[in-house]
Write an enzyme that holds these catalytic residues in place. Structure first.
Site, PDB file in Angstrom:
ATOM      1  CG  ASP A 244      -1.756   1.255   1.327  1.00 48.87           C
ATOM      2  OD1 ASP A 244      -2.646   1.419   0.481  1.00 48.87           O
ATOM      3  OD2 ASP A 244      -1.506   2.076   2.234  1.00 48.87           O
ATOM      4  CD  GLU A 328      -3.799   1.351  -2.908  1.00 43.06           C
ATOM      5  OE1 GLU A 328      -4.916   1.607  -2.431  1.00 43.06           O
ATOM      6  OE2 GLU A 328      -2.773   1.983  -2.611  1.00 43.06           O
ATOM      7  CB  CYS A 400     -14.563  -8.720  13.697  1.00 37.18           C
ATOM      8  SG  CYS A 400     -13.106  -8.058  12.843  1.00 37.18           S
ATOM      9  CG  ASP A 407      -0.837   3.221   5.584  1.00 32.93           C
ATOM     10  OD1 ASP A 407      -1.905   3.632   5.108  1.00 32.93           O
ATOM     11  OD2 ASP A 407       0.084   3.969   5.965  1.00 32.93           O
TER      12      ASP A 407
END
Length: 452
Positions: A244, A328, A400, A407
């Site tokens: 990322d 990405e 959760c 990141d």
């Protein structure tokens, strides 16, 4: 997959007379390019000007007694300049997909210059096929700002400050020890020493397809485009990695390893501002102003080289240690429209990093995958729940129980997208790099001609 060409670069040791001769050759190549562009612009429908017409026109320019300097340039160098012109023309969108007048065009004669009549309703040029949007400032200059329309990038413009001249297989030679470059055209540039660590003895002369002379702020350079296939045998690691890209850290991978953002431009801003003030204080046209401009240019050149050195080493390290790398598919051109982040995004050099990552992926036979970046930071990597966050929120917390760095969470999602077989995954076939690189070049064809 397209073959790659090596590009070896050497610095040239030249005298003052040779510097002037190289400058004359560069200006002559610029004259040839601009003349070919004017020839295309003034052409008529029945002329059917194409790439080969421009090559023939260079001979007309050389034989014209009004331009005695044009004949001094090697014939293949003139053709290379014409090919650069045609590359710019071919990127220009001649007409819209629905037919009619070309967008961003002032002359009606553009409509039928290159394309056959039967193809008038189809987008014919590269930027049209890719759907690349144009620049609003350019649209305003060419009179194309109409409601509901947009020009495409690439309207060919005249060069006024070229920095290179390109020779093909003639007009130059190498000394027996391969340490000197000898230019043999009528500019009398002569013999120049090559300064660099590369050894040209490993490559036959016939494999050198192009030689470029380039002027930079710190001197003159020569580039040799060598037609050889580069492959490096590496063992498979069995590792996959998602990365990322960011601004706080250059990237964070799916293993929560972080690489600091070097911020080369930010660190040099104080010096750059001082150099710019020195330029502004000098009298226009004076020798001191030229010296100040050169000092400013050398500072910018150093920042550019620092940035490139960092991304090349980082990309190579990733490709040698992983079999699959997922990142990405960022729209950097759109991201830099945010004026608050534009400088930081440009300084991070994400586009250059991706180009070199794709290149080393080809060299080391690694798979480089680009995925849709949507919601990679918002979705929980554990349960998939979408949790909206602002850019200032740096920690991902989910109901959760998952608590991760924002990141790191995004990198895990990116890896899952790239390796999970989802529809938004976009494998990259071959190298999708552009620009003039000093270590490699794609195969020689019209679309891979590198501009100044």
């Amino acid at each position: 997959m397209k073959a790659l060409m090596l590009v070896f670069e050497f610095k040239l040791k030249v005298s003052q007379i040779q510097k002037q001769s190289i400058e004359d050759a560069i200006r002559t190549a610029q004259f040839i390019r601009n003349s070919c562009l004017r020839y295309w612009m003034d052409g008529k429908k029945e002329d059917k000007i194409n790439r080969y017409s421009l090559n023939k026109y260079t001979k007309v320019l050389a034989d014209n007694p009004d331009f005695p300097w044009a004949k001094k340039l090697n014939s293949m160098a003139r053709q290379a300049a014409a090919e650069r012109t045609w590359f710019a023309i071919s990127r220009f969108l001649e007409r819209t997909a629905s037919g009619g007048k070309p967008r961003g065009c002032l002359l009606n004669s553009f409509q039928e210059l290159v394309s056959p009549v039967q193809d008038r309703a189809r987008p014919l040029f590269d930027n049209c096929k890719k759907g690349i949007k144009g620049n609003k400032a350019v649209e305003a200059r060419v009179g194309a700002r109409r409601k509901g329309t947009s020009t495409k990038t690439g309207y060919p413009r005249f060069k006024k400050n070229s920095r290179s001249v390109e020779y093909k297989t003639t007009g130059w030679s190498l000394s027996d020890d391969r340490k000197y470059l000898i230019m043999t055209d009528k500019f009398n540039i002569g013999r120049m020493k090559l300064i660099g660590s590369r050894d040209l003895h490993f490559y036959a002369i016939k494999l050198i397809k192009r030689v470029r002379l380039i002027r930079r702020a710190d001197g003159f350079y020569a580039q040799f485009c060598i037609d050889v296939k580069r492959n490096e045998n590496t063992e498979y690691t069995g590792k996959s990695l998602g990365i990322d890209l960011g601004l706080n850290y250059f990237y964070t991978d799916s293993n929560n390893n972080k690489i600091d953002n070097p911020r080369f431009l930010r660190k040099s801003l104080k010096l750059l501002k001082r150099r710019q003030r020195q330029v502004s204080k000098k009298k226009k046209g004076s020798a001191n102003r030229r010296k100040a401009i050169n000092r400013l240019a050398r500072t910018h050149l150093k920042v550019s080289r620092q940035r490139k050195d960092f991304v090349v080493k980082t990309a190579r390290t990733l490709c040698t240690s992983n079999d699959v790398i997922v990142l990405e598919n960022l729209n950097v051109r759109g991201l830099v429209k945010n004026h608050n982040l534009a400088l930081s995004i440009s300084d991070a050099s994400w586009s250059i990093f991706r180009e070199w990552l794709e290149y080393f992926g080809t060299i080391f036979n690694r798979e480089i995958i680009a995925v849709d970046p949507k919601f990679t930071s918002q979705d929980c990597s554990n349960c998939g729940q979408r949790i909206k966050k602002s850019l200032s929120t740096r920690t991902h917390q989910c109901s959760c129980g998952t608590v991760l760095c924002r990141d790191h969470n995004a990198a895990i999602n990116i890896l899952a997208k790239g390796t999970g077989g989802q529809s938004e995954t976009t494998p990259l076939n071959g190298v999708n790099a552009s620009g003039q690189m000093t270590l490699w070049l794609r195969d020689e064809n019209l679309e891979t001609k590198v501009a100044e």
